[in-house]
Design an enzyme around this catalytic site. Structure first.
Site, short mmCIF file in Angstrom:
data_model
loop_
_atom_site.label_atom_id
_atom_site.label_comp_id
_atom_site.label_asym_id
_atom_site.label_seq_id
_atom_site.Cartn_x
_atom_site.Cartn_y
_atom_site.Cartn_z
N ASP A 37 35.01 29.75 60.08
CA ASP A 37 35.06 31.06 59.45
C ASP A 37 34.91 32.05 60.62
O ASP A 37 34.47 31.67 61.71
CB ASP A 37 33.88 31.18 58.47
CG ASP A 37 33.74 32.58 57.93
OD1 ASP A 37 34.74 33.13 57.46
OD2 ASP A 37 32.62 33.13 58.01
N ASP B 144 33.99 35.97 60.34
CA ASP B 144 32.95 36.99 60.17
C ASP B 144 31.58 36.34 60.01
O ASP B 144 31.36 35.61 59.05
CB ASP B 144 33.24 37.85 58.92
CG ASP B 144 34.52 38.67 59.06
OD1 ASP B 144 34.82 39.11 60.18
OD2 ASP B 144 35.21 38.87 58.04
C1 BG6 Z 1 34.89 38.09 54.79
C2 BG6 Z 1 33.62 38.90 55.01
O1 BG6 Z 1 35.13 37.28 55.90
O2 BG6 Z 1 36.01 38.96 54.61
C3 BG6 Z 1 33.44 39.89 53.87
O3 BG6 Z 1 32.52 38.01 55.07
C4 BG6 Z 1 34.68 40.75 53.73
O4 BG6 Z 1 32.30 40.69 54.17
C5 BG6 Z 1 35.91 39.87 53.51
O5 BG6 Z 1 34.55 41.64 52.61
C6 BG6 Z 1 37.20 40.67 53.40
O6 BG6 Z 1 37.42 41.33 54.62
P1 BG6 Z 1 38.43 42.52 54.88
O7 BG6 Z 1 38.40 42.70 56.38
O8 BG6 Z 1 39.79 42.06 54.40
O9 BG6 Z 1 37.94 43.70 54.12
MG MG Z 2 31.53 34.63 57.17
#
Ligand code: BG6
Ligand code: MG
Length: 224
Positions: free
Chosen positions: A10, A12
């Site tokens: 993963d 984030d």
């Molecule tokens: C995930 C994060 O990886 O991606 C979430 O943990 C986030 O916090 C989600 O909301 C969607 O991300 P994005 O960048 O498309 O808004």
């Molecule tokens: Mg994550």
């Protein structure tokens, strides 16, 4: 011949602390809307899609806003987020992440990133780690976000490794569930209260090495 193995990260909260940047951007949006928001409430957003996160941030107020208004708010939060992402560099990798990616490359393990985020490719480019990855699958490739296993199954297909020979590294409860649903071995990063359903739990990537991950795949799963 030795069977291929894969590690699917993963992004984030695992390779880099974008969880903090997501928090800062939701906080900025909440302040603009006059809504209270704090780190504790942010914890519920880890691994949750942008649209679902907005509903959680808005709480009871969500019903006051139509679909178009909510889409505009989510877009605004994303602009705040991208401003922060565009300042990222490789120095923003979490401890142990770069060494582990390099070690996996040297060991010949196939490596992918699988993230629900539609910004993942942008983040990967800022971290300058493209050459250490064999595939990046993100929210622009499928609308199914975790806990659905699709992102991980797409990543396994992209690196041409069967799911049972893949390890997922995840920091979110929804991501751990997605990895399990994909039939993969799952390493959870963070407190047991969050990632306790994983086969193994670690505090930090510094506890993992390429050799240890390959051993986990070859020996089969350690029960949770
Ligand atoms: C995930 C994060 O990886 O991606 C979430 O943990 C986030 O916090 C989600 O909301 C969607 O991300 P994005 O960048 O498309 O808004
Ligand atoms: Mg994550």
């Amino acid at each position: 011949m030795k069977q291929a193995c894969g590690v699917i990260f993963d992004l984030d909260g695992v390779l880099t602390d974008t969880a903090e940047l997501h928090y800062q951007s939701w906080l900025r949006l909440a302040e603009e809307l006059g809504i209270s928001f704090d780190r504790q409430r942010n914890e519920a957003l880890r691994g949750i899609s942008r649209g679902e996160s907005l509903k959680i941030v808005l709480g009871e107020r969500a019903v006051k806003y139509g679909a178009d208004e909510q889409a505009a708010m989510a877009e605004k939060k994303n602009r705040h987020y991208q401003e922060l992402v565009d300042r990222m560099t490789q120095a923003d990798m979490l401890p142990g992440a770069l060494d582990l990616l390099r070690g996996l490359r040297t060991a010949g393990v196939r490596v992918a990133v699988a993230s629900s985020s539609r910004n993942a490719k942008r983040v990967v480019d800022h971290l300058n780690i493209r050459d250490l990855l064999d595939a990046v699958i993100d929210g622009t490739d499928t609308e199914r976000s975790k806990p659905d296993p699709t992102l991980f199954l797409m990543a396994a297909a992209a690196i041409d490794v069967p799911p049972r020979r893949c390890i997922v590294v995840e920091d979110a409860e929804s991501g751990v569930d997605a990895g399990l649903a994909a039939g993969m071995t799952v390493v959870g990063l963070g407190p047991r209260s969050r990632v306790g359903r994983a086969h193994r739990v670690c505090e930090s990537l510094t506890e993992l090495t390429a050799a240890r991950l390959v051993q986990m795949i070859d020996r089969g799963r350690t029960p949770p």
